[in-house]
Every structure is written in C-alpha cells, then in structure tokens.
Design an enzyme around this catalytic site. Structure first.
Site, PDB file in Angstrom:
ATOM      1  N   HIS A 508     -46.209  55.729  94.960  1.00 38.71           N
ATOM      2  CA  HIS A 508     -45.449  55.502  93.731  1.00 38.71           C
ATOM      3  C   HIS A 508     -44.382  56.575  93.526  1.00 38.71           C
ATOM      4  CE1 HIS A 508     -45.447  55.092  89.064  1.00 38.71           C
ATOM      5  NE2 HIS A 508     -44.394  54.529  89.600  1.00 38.71           N
ATOM      6  N   HIS A 513     -39.662  56.642  93.154  1.00 39.17           N
ATOM      7  CA  HIS A 513     -38.938  57.476  92.184  1.00 39.17           C
ATOM      8  C   HIS A 513     -38.155  58.602  92.860  1.00 39.17           C
ATOM      9  CE1 HIS A 513     -40.580  56.211  88.170  1.00 39.17           C
ATOM     10  NE2 HIS A 513     -41.479  55.642  88.957  1.00 39.17           N
ATOM     11  N   HIS A 699     -41.126  49.364  94.254  1.00 39.01           N
ATOM     12  CA  HIS A 699     -41.584  50.037  93.037  1.00 39.01           C
ATOM     13  C   HIS A 699     -42.408  49.104  92.163  1.00 39.01           C
ATOM     14  CE1 HIS A 699     -41.136  51.382  88.777  1.00 39.01           C
ATOM     15  NE2 HIS A 699     -41.595  52.488  89.331  1.00 39.01           N
ATOM     16  N   ASN A 703     -46.259  49.784  90.903  1.00 33.62           N
ATOM     17  CA  ASN A 703     -46.257  50.299  89.535  1.00 33.62           C
ATOM     18  C   ASN A 703     -46.869  49.350  88.517  1.00 33.62           C
ATOM     19  OD1 ASN A 703     -45.260  52.363  87.463  1.00 33.62           O
ATOM     20  ND2 ASN A 703     -44.304  50.480  86.743  1.00 33.62           N
ATOM     21  N   ILE A 847     -39.017  52.856  85.070  1.00 31.78           N
ATOM     22  CA  ILE A 847     -40.113  53.335  84.231  1.00 31.78           C
ATOM     23  C   ILE A 847     -41.138  54.006  85.121  1.00 31.78           C
ATOM     24  CG2 ILE A 847     -41.474  51.224  84.380  1.00 31.78           C
ATOM     25  CD1 ILE A 847     -41.139  53.486  81.274  1.00 31.78           C
TER      26      ILE A 847
END
Length: 847
Positions: A508, A513, A699, A703, A847
């Site tokens: 993750h 990110h 993602h 997520n 997010i």
C-alpha cells in the site's frame, strides 16, 4: 448561449464576451467574513480582478511576438450572493486573434479559485475554453503574473511561437529556486528526502533515520516544504505541531477540494487519535482486553463500553475522545459492520477463507508460485546463517491429492506466501519490545475446484545466540480440534500479522503512495500544462501530494499511528526503505508482476498473451481487463501526438521529465539499467500505462478493501504480543482451557485495535467528489477531437468490464470470487458511490 458575444471597441476592434466561473475563498473556506469585508473595501477603491488574453496567433502578421490584450475587469465582486458555491461572471475582452493564454491579476485581499474561462464566438475560431482549476492569490504574493493556457495540447516543437516564452516561464515558476520555507501561496514543486519523520528535539526515542540519499536507506523523494532543521540534528527537518497538521505545505492546487476536505475532516479527525495515543501511553494505563469474540462483535452490533476512556477523560479534552469512533458521553464506541462478518460471524476462521484472501483479499499481490522445495532464503548467510526452510515432504505430501512434491511442483500446484526474508532482519529488534512476531512462510495447494488450501505454516525466529547461527524454525500443519486446532488458528494469526504489516507498509504505502509522488512532482516541473502527456497523467495525480503530506504528519511519523498499531513499530519506515532496494519500475506493470511471481505464463493462445496458473484469481482476472483497457487508451492517445519514435526522442520536455524522474525523483536508483530509455513510442506508452495502473487500479485493489476485511481485527490482526505457547507450560495449559481468550490476548490489544479500525475506516471511504477511472472532472479537458473520442471508447470499455465483474461474481463455479464469508470481489469494480463500499477505482492515489 448569451446571444451575440462580440461587439466593437471605440477604436473599432472586435470585443469578445467570456464567462468566468470561480469560487471565492469565503465560500470554500469556513466563515472568512473579515476577508469578505476587506474585499468589498478593496473594490470600492478600484482594486479588482483583471484578465488579459495573450494571442497564440493573429491574422495580422506584423506582430513579432504575442499580442497582450487590454485588461478586462471582473465586475460586481462585492455584490455577489455568497451562498452560491460557484459564481459566474461575464467579462468583455479585446479580440487579439486566437487567444492561447491568459494573464490573471488578483488585486483583492484574499485568494479565489478560478475554475474556467469560456470564450464564445471568437471570430474565426468559435469557442475557446480555458480549464484553469487553480487558486489565484493576491498579486502581491507573486513574482511573476499568473498564466493560464487554453485547452489545446502541443508538443514543445509544435507550440505556437507566441506561446513558447510563456510556456517556459510557467515551468520556471513551478520549479522554484530550491531555497527557503515554502508558503501556502507558493506554487513550487520540489524534492526532499524523507527527513521529516523523526523529532529528535522531543527525545531520542522519537529520532528516525533520514530515508533517501544513501545506499543504506534509499527512498523515493517527497515534496519539499523547506521548514528549518531541528536543533539537535541539522539533517532532520522540524515538524509542525499536531494541531497544525493541515498546514503542512503542499502546493495549494494539490490540496483537497472543499467537498473532500469536509468529508475527510468529518471522519479523519478520528485521526487526531495520534494525540490520544501519546497521552494514553504517557499515563501508562494497561490496555483493556477483548474478553471474547462476542465482546469484539459488540463494537459493531451495539457499541462496547470503554472504561479506558473514563480513565483518560481528565487528561484529554473530550473532543479528542471522539477519535476512537462515534461515541456517546459514556464512552460507547460503535463501528460499521465489516463485510467479512456481515453474513457469517465465524467463516473468517476457516482455512478456505484464510487462503482465498491471498487471491481476493486486501493484499492479493504477495502470493507466488513455489518453484523449489524446500523454500530457500536469499539473505546473506555470512550475516544471517542458514535461513532456509525446515519444511519437509512428510509435512505436506499427505495433502497433495496423491501427488508427490516433484509432481505437484511440475504441475504448478504449489504456492507460497513468503514473509521470511523481508522480516527476519528485524525480528530480533521488534521482539525486544512488547511486540512478539515471527518471520513466516505459508505453503498452499491448488485444488481441482480452483481454490487453495493451506498445507503448512513455518514460524521462524533468529537464533537466541546470534543472527549468524541461522533461524529457529517451527512447522505447523492444519488441525481442527483440541489444542492442536487452537495452535493452528494461532499460526494463521501470526501469518495474518506479518501479511498485514507487509501490506500496509509495502503493497500500500511504498508501492503506490510513495513511489508515485516523484512522478507528480516531475510532471509539474518539466511538462507544461500544454504538453499532451501532462494532460494524460494529470487526473491520476489528484490529491496524492496532500494525502502523503498528511501521512507524514500523523500516520507514518515517529510515534505516529502506524508505529502504534502495526507490528514493526519504530522500524516500520526503515523496513520499507530496505525493501525499496528491490523496487523495479517496469515490474510494476501487472502482466510483468504476474509473470515474475509465477502466477501467469506467456501463452500466445490466451487472451492478451497470458495464461493464469490459477484461473480463478480475482485480482488478476479483473486486473488484466483493467490493465489492457488502460493500455489501449494510452496507445490511442499517444499515437495521436507521436507519429514516430523520433518525435518521442526529440521531445525536449519529455526527455527532461524522464531524466529528472530517474535522477532526482527516484534518485537513489538513477544508475539502474532497467529504466526504460524513453526513446520510442513503446517506451512512452508502457511507462504511462504503468503510472496510471499504479495510481488507480493497484492502489484501489490494496486500499479500499481494508475495512471490508481488516475492519474486523481478528481476521487481519496488525501485531502480536505473545509467542506460540510451548507444551508443558502454563501458557499451553491456558490455550487448552480457553483458546479464544489466548487468541485475543495474542493479537492486537483493544485500544490499538480500535485506533487501527478508525484509521482504516477513513482510508477505505470514498469522498463525495471522487472521480473514477473512465471519468474526467471536465468534459472539455482538451480541444483535440480524436483524444476525446478515444477517451469515450475507454469509458465505454470500463463500463463493460463492470458488467463482466458482476457476472463473474454470480458464477458459483468460481470459488474464489465470493468465498465462505460471502464477500464478492469488487475491489477492481471501477465505479462506486461515496462511503464504505468495498469497490471503486479512483483515478489517483487520493486517500
């Protein structure tokens, strides 16, 4: 339409009317009444907003450079109804030929958000649209005028000559000068190491190593803020106070919009839990335990009484107590019901579901084909001794449906979830704290019905007399009853703990990110908004810098929520740095990843040239459809602008972008030979497809299922506090008498569980203004017709994929799509409603 939109000036020049759409600060930001009053005063004295058009071309060839029109003034600012979120004004412009750029000057007291400018009936051109979407601060804050460009894409070599100086000037502004602390009105995109995670001025326990810039701790770069260094360590950047977390610098246009910010604050100021955690730890209060699984369920079904809240009430303002979840004045916490226990409260404990989640759960990207038996280690034997597996054929052959080991391997029937090498270097240090973990290996067998069954779990500890003496391995096989069944449940829990940490830190954080942020920065610094690749990638960078900055401030920092709730603790980010050493950009492409993990093989007779070795692998099946839809879209788009490899090679902005991305953004890997050369159209399309895949679908897959599966902590515990009970010990006797009690005392404690669940509830929610794959915020994002048609084709293909996902989830022969817990695999279903849906692919890591 507003009728005839151009007339004549006094000197006979044509006039063109335009519609400006904007939002005032006092609408976007709460109750800025003072700013509104001051702006009214400013307008009385003639200080307004002016717009000037800049010509891209002009029928009168006497001009040697762009013609800049006379200022057009936006009228009636002070009289506008402030309850309207979007305000539209009519502005008259001098006709200067084809308008290619726009100068905006704000003489008001506060900033405003300029959304669009649309010119209708421009003589000889028709409609000309500017998709601005940017905050414009008072002109006193800018060294250079704010420039916006119309919605036409140009390669640098094809840019109208009049616009070239403005194109270069804007990029120069966005790069900044590399010095000084950046302020909210600055529009600077620049790089920094991850040197802002620790707080050595607080105490030595809060110091953390700098990540990036060294061979020991390589790391992608993050956005520079320019804050001063700490007093104790000049290499560490000082931190903002917790309650000013939202003030951390990112360029204003990268910040959440108002709708998302409202949604985020509504839930995320559970995230002030950081304050609560530190205060509770300072009080040295023993965490309350869940006494039974029924006790855990009360958290969702009716709320659970938290005496701990009463213990800390006098020390913490009551507002902060709400961060646990929605609570009443009695300290009653209640969470939404996670999908994994909605239909069946105990199916999560089955071996079937334990294995299925490796293919269709929140971390479906770690399992791989077993190619050698027993499994071996790649750790340096000079440092770590013998780290090879102790699993023997006798442990598993009775469960191979009549096959022997060699036959099972040859038939591609054996798979492994291997968290041994990544964890073993840290096990000793972690276990010196209150946390007790193992390095783990789990072997699985592919059954005839396409599902997996676990065969064996190996739990490993470093030798007590030194790492160089190798690992102490213990092997556990499935059991259903008695103390053996309880031990097997604990073994699976230790695997879930290790997988949870690897998922959160690597699958993750690091692999989506963290690695995407340098692409955001390099794109803004080196590719003009006029560049077609900027227009292609821009939607896939929305909000990434903002959420990452917020993460650095309260989630992944020293002593932050991640360290408090996930087993690596203070070593979490350091571990992710070590694993980044093995990160390879081309391997992030889904087909490459699947082949590398042995989950697929090249097969020219199969769709897309790949054959999955587990045909019912939901993440891969849905993911490959998404991947090739993205690839086709990118191919169609890029082929419109690049007709030859030479055009790619000669694109100066593109080459600067790629050079900076490799040498600065991922600078610790600049000497790697696996980077694409960016010499061909294939290099470009492969690279852009991979960026979009990582930022959107990858993602989403790792997520938005977090609350569905890990919202019920016994299913995905994030840390363990005891080692496996040994025979002839009081702990073993306790396990025999109260297996559920021992299980709950072993995994994440109550307070940390509730903190962790609060966090993943925030991360798993879609805001109300989310933009999903196959969608754009504006239908007028480009003036080029062919790319618009290609995007519509892509959108239609995405909608068709949704229909096929629903059909697969309704196929009862596909055992891995729904499983014993009755949770359909929808994590790669592209669209979604807002909230906790367990589906939806946003365009970006938002997010």
């Amino acid at each position: 339409m507003i009728g005839n939109m151009f007339g004549k000036t006094m000197d006979g020049n044509n006039m063109v009317k335009g519609k400006v759409v904007l939002k005032k600060k006092n609408v976007m930001d709460v109750n800025d009444v003072g700013a509104s009053v001051l702006d009214g005063v400013y307008e009385l004295f003639g200080q307004k907003i002016s717009f000037q058009l800049i010509s891209a071309s002009h029928p009168d060839h006497k001009f040697a450079e762009a013609k800049v029109g006379n200022p057009a003034i936006l009228e009636d600012w002070k009289s506008t109804n402030l309850s309207i979120k979007e305000l539209m004004y009519e502005v008259k412009f001098e006709w200067i030929g084809l308008p290619g750029a726009l100068v905006v000057k704000n003489y008001h007291h506060t900033e405003f958000f300029l959304k669009t400018l649309t010119l209708q009936d421009v003589p000889g051109y028709g409609q000309v649209h500017f998709d601005c979407n940017s905050w414009v601060y008072p002109s006193k804050y800018y060294e250079r005028d704010r420039i916006f460009f119309f919605n036409k894409a140009y390669l640098p070599s094809e840019t109208p000559e009049f616009l070239l100086p403005y194109r270069k000037q804007e990029l120069f502004t966005l790069r900044g000068n590399g010095s000084g602390e950046l302020k909210e009105w600055d529009r600077v995109y620049d790089y920094a190491f991850y040197n802002d995670l620790g707080d050595p001025d607080k105490d030595v326990d809060h110091a953390r190593p700098v990540l990036g810039g060294s061979s020991e701790y390589p790391y992608p770069r993050r956005g520079r803020t320019g804050r001063p260094s700490t007093k104790i360590d000049p290499k560490t950047e000082s931190r903002l106070p917790l309650l000013k977390s939202l003030d951390i610098y990112v360029p204003r246009d990268e910040r959440f919009g108002q709708l998302k910010l409202s949604d985020f604050l509504g839930y995320a100021f559970k995230s002030v839990v950081q304050f609560l955690v530190s205060e509770v730890l300072a009080l040295d209060i023993t965490y309350d335990e869940f006494d039974s699984f029924e006790d855990v369920l009360k958290t969702y079904e009716g709320g659970i009484k938290l005496p701990l809240l009463e213990k800390v009430r006098k020390n913490i303002p009551f507002e902060f107590l709400k961060v646990i979840s929605q609570t009443d004045g009695e300290g009653l916490a209640k969470f939404p019901m996670p999908q994994v226990i909605e239909e069946d409260k105990s199916a999560w404990r089955t071996d079937e579901e334990f294995a299925r989640e490796m293919l269709a759960g929140v971390n479906p990207v770690s399992i791989r084909l077993l190619k050698e038996f027993p499994p071996t280690s790649k750790l340096d034997s000079k440092v770590y001794g013998n780290q090879n597996s102790s699993i023997k054929a006798s442990h598993i052959e009775k469960n191979l449906d009549g096959l022997n080991i060699d036959e099972a391997i040859k038939a591609n029937k054996l798979f492994i979830l291997d968290h041994h090498d990544s964890l073993m270097p840290y096990v000793r240090m972690i276990n010196a704290t209150s946390t007790k973990i193992y390095a783990t290996r789990t072997l699985l067998f592919l059954k005839k019905d396409g599902s997996l069954k676990p065969l064996v779990i190996e739990l490993s500890l470093p030798h007590p007399q030194g790492n160089q003496l190798g690992a102490i391995n213990k092997v556990y096989t499935p059991a259903e009853h008695g103390v053996e069944g309880a031990i097997w449940q604990l073994a699976k829990a230790y695997v879930a703990v290790s997988d949870s940490g690897v998922h959160q830190l690597i699958s993750h954080w690091l692999n989506t990110h963290c690695v995407i942020e340098p692409f955001v920065i390099a794109t803004k610094r080196q590719l003009s908004v006029l560049h077609p690749i900027h227009k292609l990638l821009h939607p896939h960078f929305r909000d990434t810098m903002n959420i990452n900055a917020f993460a650095r401030q309260i989630l992944i920092n020293g002593g932050g929520i991640l360290e408090q709730t996930v087993f690596p603790g203070r070593y979490a980010m350091e571990m992710s740095s070590v694993i980044y050493k093995d990160w390879v950009f081309p391997d992030q492409a889904l087909p490459v990843d699947l082949v590398k993990r042995g989950m697929a093989i090249q097969d020219s007779n199969s769709p897309h040239g790949l054959r999955l070795l587990i045909e019912d692998y939901p993440y891969a099946v849905d993911g490959l459809e998404i991947w090739f839809a993205i690839k086709t879209w990118v191919d169609d788009y890029c082929s419109f602008y690049y007709k030859s490899d030479e055009m790619v090679h000669n694109d100066t902005e593109l080459q600067s972008w790629w050079k900076e991305l490799r040498e600065e953004g991922h600078g610790d890997k600049k000497n790697e030979t696996w980077w694409p050369k960016m010499h061909t159209c294939q290099d470009l399309t492969d690279t852009c497809t991979t960026i979009i895949w990582v930022a959107s679908a990858l993602h989403a897959a790792v997520n938005f299922g977090q609350y569905s599966y890990a919202g019920y902590l016994p299913n995905r515990p994030t840390l363990s506090r005891r080692l496996m009970p040994e025979p002839n010990t009081p702990e073993y006797d306790e396990l025999r008498e109260n297996p559920d009690g021992v299980f709950l005392k072993t995994i994440t404690a109550q307070l940390q569980a509730l903190i962790g669940v609060s966090l993943i509830e925030i991360l798993s929610r879609h805001p109300s203004d989310e933009v999903y794959l196959g969608q754009r915020e504006s239908s007028e994002w480009t003036m080029d017709a062919d790319p618009l048609k290609a995007f519509e084709k892509f959108s239609k293909k995405i909608r068709n994929i949704e229909e096929r996902i629903v059909k697969r989830n309704n196929d009862e022969t596909l055992k891995n799509r729904v499983g014993a817990v009755k949770v359909p695999y929808t994590l790669l279903y592209p669209s979604s409603k807002e909230g906790l849906t367990g589906m939806g692919i946003p365009n970006s890591v938002s997010i």
